[in-house]
Structure formats: C-alpha cells, structure tokens
Design a protein around this motif. Sequence first.
Motif, PDB file in Angstrom:
ATOM      1  N   PHE A  50       0.760  -1.241   0.129  1.00  0.00           N
ATOM      2  CA  PHE A  50       0.000   0.072  -0.079  1.00  0.00           C
ATOM      3  C   PHE A  50       0.874   1.464  -0.021  1.00  0.00           C
ATOM      4  CE2 PHE A  50      -4.109  -1.895   1.940  1.00  0.00           C
ATOM      5  CZ  PHE A  50      -4.253  -2.747   1.154  1.00  0.00           C
ATOM      6  N   LEU A  51       2.145   1.005   0.164  1.00  0.00           N
ATOM      7  CA  LEU A  51       3.033   2.220  -0.040  1.00  0.00           C
ATOM      8  C   LEU A  51       3.988   2.355  -1.235  1.00  0.00           C
ATOM      9  CD1 LEU A  51       4.270   1.939   3.874  1.00  0.00           C
ATOM     10  CD2 LEU A  51       2.913   3.877   2.939  1.00  0.00           C
ATOM     11  N   ASP A  53       7.414   4.256  -2.462  1.00  0.00           N
ATOM     12  CA  ASP A  53       8.467   5.157  -2.082  1.00  0.00           C
ATOM     13  C   ASP A  53       8.254   5.901  -0.758  1.00  0.00           C
ATOM     14  OD1 ASP A  53       9.845   4.655  -4.437  1.00  0.00           O
ATOM     15  OD2 ASP A  53       8.938   6.179  -5.488  1.00  0.00           O
ATOM     16  N   GLY A  54       7.729   5.317   0.216  1.00  0.00           N
ATOM     17  CA  GLY A  54       7.652   5.733   1.530  1.00  0.00           C
ATOM     18  C   GLY A  54       6.308   6.273   1.837  1.00  0.00           C
ATOM     19  N   SER A  55       5.315   6.510   0.841  1.00  0.00           N
ATOM     20  CA  SER A  55       4.267   7.338   1.058  1.00  0.00           C
ATOM     21  C   SER A  55       2.939   6.422   0.447  1.00  0.00           C
ATOM     22  CB  SER A  55       4.088   8.672  -0.157  1.00  0.00           C
ATOM     23  OG  SER A  55       5.090   9.414   0.595  1.00  0.00           O
ATOM     24  N   PRO A  56       1.882   6.768   1.167  1.00  0.00           N
ATOM     25  CA  PRO A  56       0.492   5.956   0.598  1.00  0.00           C
ATOM     26  C   PRO A  56       0.502   5.970  -0.709  1.00  0.00           C
ATOM     27  CG  PRO A  56       0.112   7.418   2.573  1.00  0.00           C
ATOM     28  CD  PRO A  56       1.267   7.645   2.225  1.00  0.00           C
ATOM     29  N   LEU A  57       0.072   4.740  -1.418  1.00  0.00           N
ATOM     30  CA  LEU A  57      -0.236   4.921  -2.823  1.00  0.00           C
ATOM     31  C   LEU A  57      -1.358   5.892  -2.774  1.00  0.00           C
ATOM     32  CD1 LEU A  57       0.004   3.627  -5.688  1.00  0.00           C
ATOM     33  CD2 LEU A  57      -1.460   1.619  -4.744  1.00  0.00           C
ATOM     34  N   SER A  95      -2.726  -3.575 -10.075  1.00  0.00           N
ATOM     35  CA  SER A  95      -3.134  -2.464 -11.114  1.00  0.00           C
ATOM     36  C   SER A  95      -3.165  -1.223 -10.856  1.00  0.00           C
ATOM     37  CB  SER A  95      -4.739  -3.079 -11.341  1.00  0.00           C
ATOM     38  OG  SER A  95      -4.787  -4.102 -12.337  1.00  0.00           O
ATOM     39  N   LEU A  96      -3.518  -0.892  -9.308  1.00  0.00           N
ATOM     40  CA  LEU A  96      -3.319   0.352  -8.955  1.00  0.00           C
ATOM     41  C   LEU A  96      -1.971   0.972  -8.995  1.00  0.00           C
ATOM     42  CD1 LEU A  96      -5.754   0.142  -5.649  1.00  0.00           C
ATOM     43  CD2 LEU A  96      -6.135   1.492  -7.895  1.00  0.00           C
ATOM     44  N   ARG A  97      -0.886   0.058  -8.512  1.00  0.00           N
ATOM     45  CA  ARG A  97       0.388   0.585  -8.366  1.00  0.00           C
ATOM     46  C   ARG A  97       0.791   0.493 -10.001  1.00  0.00           C
ATOM     47  NH1 ARG A  97       3.408  -0.684  -3.700  1.00  0.00           N
ATOM     48  NH2 ARG A  97       5.348  -0.940  -5.087  1.00  0.00           N
TER      49      ARG A  97
END
Length: 112
Positions: A50-51, A53-57, A95-97
């Motif tokens: 769900f992250l 690069d250290g941030s929420p998607l 898919s979201l990523r």
Amino acid sequence: MTNDAPSDWLSLPELVEVTGEPLGRVRRMLDERQLVASRRFGAPRVPALFLVDGSPLSSLRGTVIVLQDAGFSDDELIDWLLAPEESIGVAPIESLRAGRKSEVRRVAQSLA
C-alpha cells in the motif's frame, strides 16, 4: 488470504520508520483512509504494497472508499486488493500500482 509473512505487513512503528512521519500523522493517514490496517495479527498492520517510495499509494484512498461503500470491512477490502482478480488479470493492488485505477474502481463498483 494466506499472505501471512510478517515482512509483507508493516506495524505502526514500522510505518513511522518507512514514511518518516510521526505516529500521529500515520494514525491520521489511517483515519483519512489513505492507508488501511488489519488487526488480524493483533496490533494494526498495513500491507507493505500500500506504500510507494515511503508514501501511501495515491490511488488507494478512493478505491478504499468505493469498497467501503460496497459494504466491505477493512479486512475484506484488504483481502480483495491483495488477491488475484479474474476480471483484471492480476491483484487489484498491482493494477493500482501500475496506474490503472479506473479499471480497479470499475470492478470495485460492480461489487456493490
């Protein structure tokens, strides 16, 4: 879901470390649905996927809201996001990523 490997799930202290945000901000991310936690392991844990690069998607929040509106609990929506979805061909989180949020949300809306 059988994805029980602890390394795939982040505790709140691990989220503080990964995001570089204070615990209060991490809790706010959960309250604002930028992230979703499961308590199936005891303390709240968030799937590492769900992250980014250290941030929420960024596309996660809207998708979570669509699934909640469809009646999904936090554990149910986490399971749906992580499990392969036949109509998409991969797990919705993949898919979201990959930037395909419209496709994921269209399928999520059909579940209501």
